[in-house]
Write an enzyme that holds these catalytic residues in place. Structure first.
Site, PDB file in Angstrom:
ATOM      1  N   PRO A  29      48.078   2.388   3.341  1.00 25.41           N
ATOM      2  CG  PRO A  29      46.330   2.078   1.774  1.00 25.41           C
ATOM      3  CD  PRO A  29      46.739   2.058   3.213  1.00 25.41           C
ATOM      4  CD  GLU A  30      47.865   7.102  -1.404  1.00 21.86           C
ATOM      5  OE1 GLU A  30      48.471   8.175  -1.919  1.00 21.86           O
ATOM      6  OE2 GLU A  30      46.568   7.215  -1.357  1.00 21.86           O
TER       7      GLU A  30
END
Length: 283
Positions: A2-3
């Site tokens: 994700p990030e």
DNA sequence: ACCCACCCCTGGGCGC
DNA sequence: TGCGCCCAGGGGTGGG
């Protein structure tokens, strides 16, 4: 995966592993993984076969590979997506969704995604910045990020600081982990009203965001399990350096008060009750 | 023009 | 063992 730090680790792997190579075969194993490619899986494949990968780029949590056709393969990993560069004879992973083979018969690119929130699509003329990503803001590590624009837009909002940090059209690359880490570092509760954040505090927030994202990137990102790995399958080590996220009940590294867990936006938030006092009127 | 609740999925862990 | 919850690092959408 994700990030920003995790996605950037993947971008670096794509740069090393697939740039300069020519795509020879495309297998879409699950239609949902190309659902954003409206013309369908066959068209997706047709636009890729024979094309050379020119570069590996990223905007926030989105990745794209500009092709020699002028188009770009755009991808998002969603909550559980992986892009792995593996030997062609490696057995198929359980959640293998898309496979790209290359003309040199070397390692292939696999998109694996348990939950299929992520996916790939080919965007026409998307080499510079795919049209599907134009709404995404630059990230704090981007040299062209406009600090004062961010400060102004943050203060113009009428929402909570954490919601603002998660708003990818305001600042990209920050998700639930790094939002909690930034807020812990700056000493703000995520429910604090954005319009009440002073300009200096907003700049401080941004500085902390840069710092935590860069530190995590240097550690290869955050990996709690094998879901979040580089294109080579390697886990990052930043999980050891988290101060708030996932640490409910454990002592705050700064003041030893047990970290609290709260739910808002239907997501959990971890913060220190003492360093990050709850505002009177949370947003 | 906002903002927010909801939805899209699968699987691991937990209590019963 | 099994069932039913809850939880998980994502974003887009439609309604208010």
């Amino acid at each position: 995966m994700p990030e920003l730090p995790e996605v950037e680790v993947v971008r670096l792997g794509l740069e090393r592993g697939v740039v300069g190579r020519t795509i020879a075969a495309v297998d879409v194993h699950h239609p949902r993984a190309v659902r954003r490619h409206e013309a369908g899986a066959q068209d997706f494949a047709d636009l890729l076969v024979g094309r050379r990968v020119e570069a590996a780029r990223r905007r926030g949590k989105y990745l794209w590979l500009p092709l020699d056709s002028g188009d770009a393969v755009t991808g998002h990993l969603g909550m559980s997506g992986q892009l792995l560069v593996v030997p062609p004879d490696k057995p198929a992973e359980t959640h293998l969704r898309i496979r790209l083979g290359f003309a040199d018969r070397g390692r292939e690119l696999r998109f694996i995604d348990q939950r299929t929130f992520g996916g790939l699509q080919v965007v026409a003329g998307g080499a510079e910045l795919p049209s599907t990503i134009r709404h995404i803001a630059r990230d704090p590590l981007d040299p062209e990020f406009d600090d004062e624009l961010f400060v102004g837009r943050l203060r113009a909002k009428t929402t909570g600081v954490k919601r603002a940090l998660l708003d990818q059209t305001l600042v990209s690359g920050i998700g639930n982990i790094y939002a909690d880490e930034v807020l812990w570092r700056v000493g703000l509760h995520g429910g604090r009203a954005t319009e009440a954040v002073t300009r200096p505090k907003a700049r401080e927030l941004l500085a902390h965001a840069r710092e935590v994202l860069a530190e995590s990137l240097a550690q290869g990102g955050t990996s709690f399990d094998a879901l979040y790995v580089s294109t080579e399958g390697v886990s990052g080590l930043f999980a050891h350096s988290l101060s708030a996220y996932g640490r409910a009940g454990q002592p705050c590294p700064r003041c030893s008060t047990p970290i609290r867990r709260e739910v808002f936006m239907n997501r959990s938030s971890a913060s220190c009750p003492r360093c990050q006092p709850r505002p009177r009127h949370p947003r």
